[in-house]
Design a protein around this motif. Structure first.
Motif, PDB file in Angstrom:
ATOM      1  N   VAL A   1       1.034  -1.232  -0.298  1.00 43.91           N
ATOM      2  CA  VAL A   1      -0.302  -0.024   0.003  1.00 43.91           C
ATOM      3  C   VAL A   1       1.094   1.723   0.268  1.00 43.91           C
ATOM      4  N   SER A   2       0.531   2.161  -0.374  1.00 47.40           N
ATOM      5  CA  SER A   2       0.803   3.503  -0.650  1.00 47.40           C
ATOM      6  C   SER A   2       0.207   4.385  -0.525  1.00 47.40           C
ATOM      7  N   PRO A   3      -0.453   4.834   0.516  1.00 43.67           N
ATOM      8  CA  PRO A   3      -0.933   5.923   1.648  1.00 43.67           C
ATOM      9  C   PRO A   3      -0.959   7.162   1.208  1.00 43.67           C
ATOM     10  N   PRO A   4      -1.860   7.741   1.464  1.00 42.96           N
ATOM     11  CA  PRO A   4      -2.052   9.522   0.911  1.00 42.96           C
ATOM     12  C   PRO A   4      -0.613   9.226   1.960  1.00 42.96           C
ATOM     13  N   ALA A   5       0.068  10.822   1.558  1.00 46.43           N
ATOM     14  CA  ALA A   5       0.255  12.000   2.146  1.00 46.43           C
ATOM     15  C   ALA A   5      -0.582  12.017   3.066  1.00 46.43           C
ATOM     16  N   GLY A   6       0.718  11.780   4.920  1.00 43.29           N
ATOM     17  CA  GLY A   6      -0.090  12.156   5.796  1.00 43.29           C
ATOM     18  C   GLY A   6      -1.638  11.310   6.550  1.00 43.29           C
ATOM     19  N   ALA A   7      -1.874  10.697   5.605  1.00 42.89           N
ATOM     20  CA  ALA A   7      -3.044   9.560   6.131  1.00 42.89           C
ATOM     21  C   ALA A   7      -2.992   8.631   7.285  1.00 42.89           C
ATOM     22  N   PHE A   8      -3.935   8.358   8.060  1.00 42.86           N
ATOM     23  CA  PHE A   8      -4.131   7.203   8.469  1.00 42.86           C
ATOM     24  C   PHE A   8      -3.298   5.803   8.566  1.00 42.86           C
ATOM     25  N   VAL A   9      -2.394   6.021   9.245  1.00 45.92           N
ATOM     26  CA  VAL A   9      -1.662   4.410   9.817  1.00 45.92           C
ATOM     27  C   VAL A   9      -0.990   4.151  10.700  1.00 45.92           C
TER      28      VAL A   9
END
Ligand SMILES: C[S@@+](CC[C@H](N)C(=O)[O-])C[C@H]1O[C@@H](n2cnc3c(N)ncnc32)[C@H](O)[C@@H]1O
Length: 412
Positions: A240-248
């Motif tokens: 997964v390449s999460p959106p910048a600053g998103a919840f992880v």
């Protein structure tokens, strides 16, 4: 100012403060442990710890020299066994407050220092001096942190170098928020409340920094400035390449432990619903064996999930839907034909959603929560609707803090 007094700490509060019954009320003493004899200066409801007269057998040396100054950690002074029992009690007490008095709470799933992969720090310019770190406890002052023992090595390696660049991008007026995520392909850095860096010399400097620090991606004020490599997190059989600053999930080991519990609870379920699915932390793992319906409020998170799923290894179908589950919860009627449901809401919990789940006939429901208070409220709704709590497991996703994550399995 009042003179120091000697008192005994009667219990440990939910935020980790020692509590002494003193002067007809409760005195909250940060960094004091239950049973300890301490010298404190009373200041209203708070007592400033001046010294420890008789330490608790559970007192240990903190692992960080900034402990008690930096507001990031509150509980480094407590031995692991007592600390684990305290976190179990946080969950036990929250559930008891909604009438679940005699529930067995599983032992805390422990994490270790050096495992935090996501962190949000603050930077402030005072004249030409940069302060870069965490806020002090109960204060807006920023404590300089050039090494944090909780962070993964890749983030610690970055902090001093990043501090050299930050003043170039900051405004004098505002504190900047620095979100760091260590991924398998490099660090994903998001700067918020910084200068507009979308052109000219500032952009060139930003590119120079990204190259010098070998960042995977650099974003500023919500916009990606440069992606040198997609930041990648492995989630089951997908990247997964999460959106910048998103919840992880902040800790990979905590995430893996939670995912394992979820997979065990849903067992051989063929059709599973994942609510508040984010970028697919659980959906992508569930899709190894089951058809999944994944719902989430953020479009960008769903796009990351969709891409990860398309390139995933032998995954079953995932139907994705953007939906505000607070305003438009998934209805009980929509849950027919499903065998299990997982929900992992934000701190506010999932009240409206649980009212619908309570009306459903789903045989298995798994709740994941970072807030025992709203979790207890939501479980009350489910149990009043006929569900039985099968297991409650606290997970130490936020080491040395008063926060605790929890995985609860319910059946009917
Ligand atoms: C605690 S995170 C869990 C995400 C995911 N399960 C994971 O483990 O990465 C909560 C998620 O709920 C989403 N969310 C917040 N409010 C929402 C709402 N009203 N409706 C739907 N999703 C929402 C957030 O965008 C976030 O992805």
């Amino acid at each position: 100012m009042t003179d120091p007094v000697e008192i005994t700490i009667d219990e440990l509060g939910a935020k980790g403060d020692g509590i002494a019954y003193y002067g007809g009320g409760s005195l909250y003493v940060p960094f004091a442990l239950e049973g300890e004899r301490v010298r404190v200066t009373p200041m209203g409801e708070r007592g400033e710890l001046e010294g420890i007269v008789t330490p608790s057998p559970s007192r240990v040396e903190p692992i960080c020299p900034l402990f008690q100054t930096c507001g990031g950690c509150t509980m480094q002074h407590m031995a692991p066994e007592a600390y684990g029992a305290w976190k179990q009690d946080l969950v036990r007490d929250a559930l008891a407050s909604r009438g679940f008095e005699d529930l067995a709470i599983n032992p805390l799933v422990a994490t270790k220092p050096g495992e935090r992969r996501r962190a949000v720090l603050t930077a402030r310019l005072i004249g030409r001096r940069l302060l870069f770190g965490y806020h002090e406890a109960r204060s807006t002052r920023v404590v300089d942190v050039d090494h944090c023992p909780l962070l993964v090595p890749a983030l610690n390696a970055l902090l001093p170098k990043l501090a050299d660049y930050l003043p170039l991008f900051m405004t004098k007026k505002k504190e900047a928020r620095i979100t760091l995520l260590a991924t398998h392909s490099g660090v994903d850095l998001s700067l918020d409340d910084v200068k507009d860096m979308r052109g000219g010399q500032d952009y060139l400097k930003a590119v120079e920094m990204a190259e010098d620090l070998d960042l995977a991606r650099l974003s500023a004020n919500g916009e990606t400035l440069l992606e040198r490599r997609p930041p990648l997190l492995r989630m089951g059989a997908a990247q997964v390449s999460p959106p910048a600053g998103a919840f992880v999930q902040a800790e990979e080991s905590a995430e893996r432990a939670m995912a394992k519990m979820i997979l065990e609870s849903v067992g051989d379920a063929k059709r599973v619903i994942d609510l508040f699915c984010g970028s697919g932390t659980f959906a992508l793992r569930l899709a190894k064996k089951a058809q999944v319906w994944a719902l989430e409020g953020e479009d960008a998170a769903l796009k990351s999930l969709e891409r990860a799923w398309r390139f995933g290894d032998k995954l079953k179908g995932i139907k994705m839907e953007r939906r505000d589950l607070f305003r438009r919860p998934l209805l009980a009627a929509e849950m027919k034909k499903f065998d299990a449901l997982v929900f992992d809401p934000p701190r506010a919990g999932a009240k409206a959603q649980c009212e619908e789940i309570a009306k459903s006939q789903l045989p298995v429901v798994v709740a994941v929560s970072c807030n025992p208070g709203t979790l207890a409220r939501d479980l009350r709704i489910l149990v009043d609707g006929g569900y039985t709590i099968a297991s409650v497991t606290p997970v130490d996703q936020f080491l040395y803090s008063p926060h605790v994550e929890c995985v609860v399995t319910l059946t009917r």
